[in-house]
Design a protein around this motif. Structure first.
Motif, PDB file in Angstrom:
ATOM      1  N   ARG A  76       2.464  10.492  -6.293  1.00 42.95           N
ATOM      2  CA  ARG A  76       1.198  11.465  -6.634  1.00 42.95           C
ATOM      3  C   ARG A  76       0.414  11.223  -7.560  1.00 42.95           C
ATOM      4  O   ARG A  76      -0.559  10.497  -7.767  1.00 42.95           O
ATOM      5  N   VAL A  84     -11.093   3.638  -8.291  1.00 43.96           N
ATOM      6  CA  VAL A  84     -11.988   3.241  -6.614  1.00 43.96           C
ATOM      7  C   VAL A  84     -13.721   4.529  -7.128  1.00 43.96           C
ATOM      8  O   VAL A  84     -14.215   3.534  -7.336  1.00 43.96           O
ATOM      9  N   GLU A  85     -12.982   5.880  -8.068  1.00 44.40           N
ATOM     10  CA  GLU A  85     -13.908   6.687  -7.584  1.00 44.40           C
ATOM     11  C   GLU A  85     -14.842   5.448  -9.825  1.00 44.40           C
ATOM     12  O   GLU A  85     -16.035   6.231  -9.085  1.00 44.40           O
ATOM     13  N   ASN A 141       0.664   4.174  -2.842  1.00 40.16           N
ATOM     14  CA  ASN A 141       0.745   5.196  -2.431  1.00 40.16           C
ATOM     15  C   ASN A 141       1.715   6.357  -2.595  1.00 40.16           C
ATOM     16  O   ASN A 141       1.534   7.817  -3.202  1.00 40.16           O
ATOM     17  N   THR A 168       0.418  -1.028  -0.103  1.00 40.26           N
ATOM     18  CA  THR A 168      -0.214   0.134   0.353  1.00 40.26           C
ATOM     19  C   THR A 168       0.732   1.125   0.228  1.00 40.26           C
ATOM     20  O   THR A 168       1.072   2.277  -1.145  1.00 40.26           O
ATOM     21  N   ARG A 190      -0.597   6.790  -7.286  1.00 38.47           N
ATOM     22  CA  ARG A 190      -2.132   7.325  -5.825  1.00 38.47           C
ATOM     23  C   ARG A 190      -2.615   8.134  -6.675  1.00 38.47           C
ATOM     24  O   ARG A 190      -4.747   7.741  -6.142  1.00 38.47           O
ATOM     25  N   GLN A 191      -3.291   9.170  -7.846  1.00 39.08           N
ATOM     26  CA  GLN A 191      -4.208   9.905  -8.549  1.00 39.08           C
ATOM     27  C   GLN A 191      -5.289   8.629  -9.680  1.00 39.08           C
ATOM     28  O   GLN A 191      -6.272   7.802  -9.428  1.00 39.08           O
ATOM     29  N   LEU A 246      -5.408   5.542  -8.784  1.00 38.68           N
ATOM     30  CA  LEU A 246      -5.810   4.812  -7.559  1.00 38.68           C
ATOM     31  C   LEU A 246      -6.808   5.029  -7.469  1.00 38.68           C
ATOM     32  O   LEU A 246      -8.061   3.840  -7.734  1.00 38.68           O
ATOM     33  N   GLU A 247      -6.998   6.365  -6.770  1.00 38.10           N
ATOM     34  CA  GLU A 247      -8.231   6.804  -7.170  1.00 38.10           C
ATOM     35  C   GLU A 247      -9.001   7.000  -7.358  1.00 38.10           C
ATOM     36  O   GLU A 247     -10.478   6.957  -7.574  1.00 38.10           O
ATOM     37  N   ASN A 248      -8.841   7.520  -8.871  1.00 39.19           N
ATOM     38  CA  ASN A 248      -9.887   7.232 -10.651  1.00 39.19           C
ATOM     39  C   ASN A 248     -10.389   6.369 -10.615  1.00 39.19           C
ATOM     40  O   ASN A 248     -11.735   6.433 -10.661  1.00 39.19           O
TER      41      ASN A 248
END
Length: 87
Positions: A61, A71-72, A58, A54, A64-65, A67-69
């Protein structure tokens, strides 16, 4: 959420097997209180490796972005269709 148990050093030694079993079998974190505030946390190798992975994912940057996208994107899809696994 990971469970956490706290013991002192003497209790750890007296019940070493059961404490280690709780860490490995139940994925429980074990805080071992030692004199002079030198406490430690014990965790299973699997839990440690997952934490390291993890942190690695992460670290940048950009990643991490991404991965966040992802998930969204997954969370925004309400009608996901799972394909059956071919046997």
């Amino acid at each position: 959420m990971t469970k956490m148990k706290a013991v002192n050093y003497s209790e750890l030694r007296q019940n070493l097997k059961s404490n280690l079993d709780a860490v490995t079998d139940d994925q429980e974190l074990l805080v071992v209180h030692r004199p002079k505030g030198k406490s430690i946390v014990m965790m299973s190798l699997a839990e440690f490796n997952a934490l390291q992975e993890t942190l690695h994912l992460n670290r940048s940057r950009t990643n991490r972005q991404r991965l966040e996208n992802a998930v969204e994107n997954i969370n925004s899809k309400t009608n996901l269709v799972k394909k059956p696994i071919a046997e």
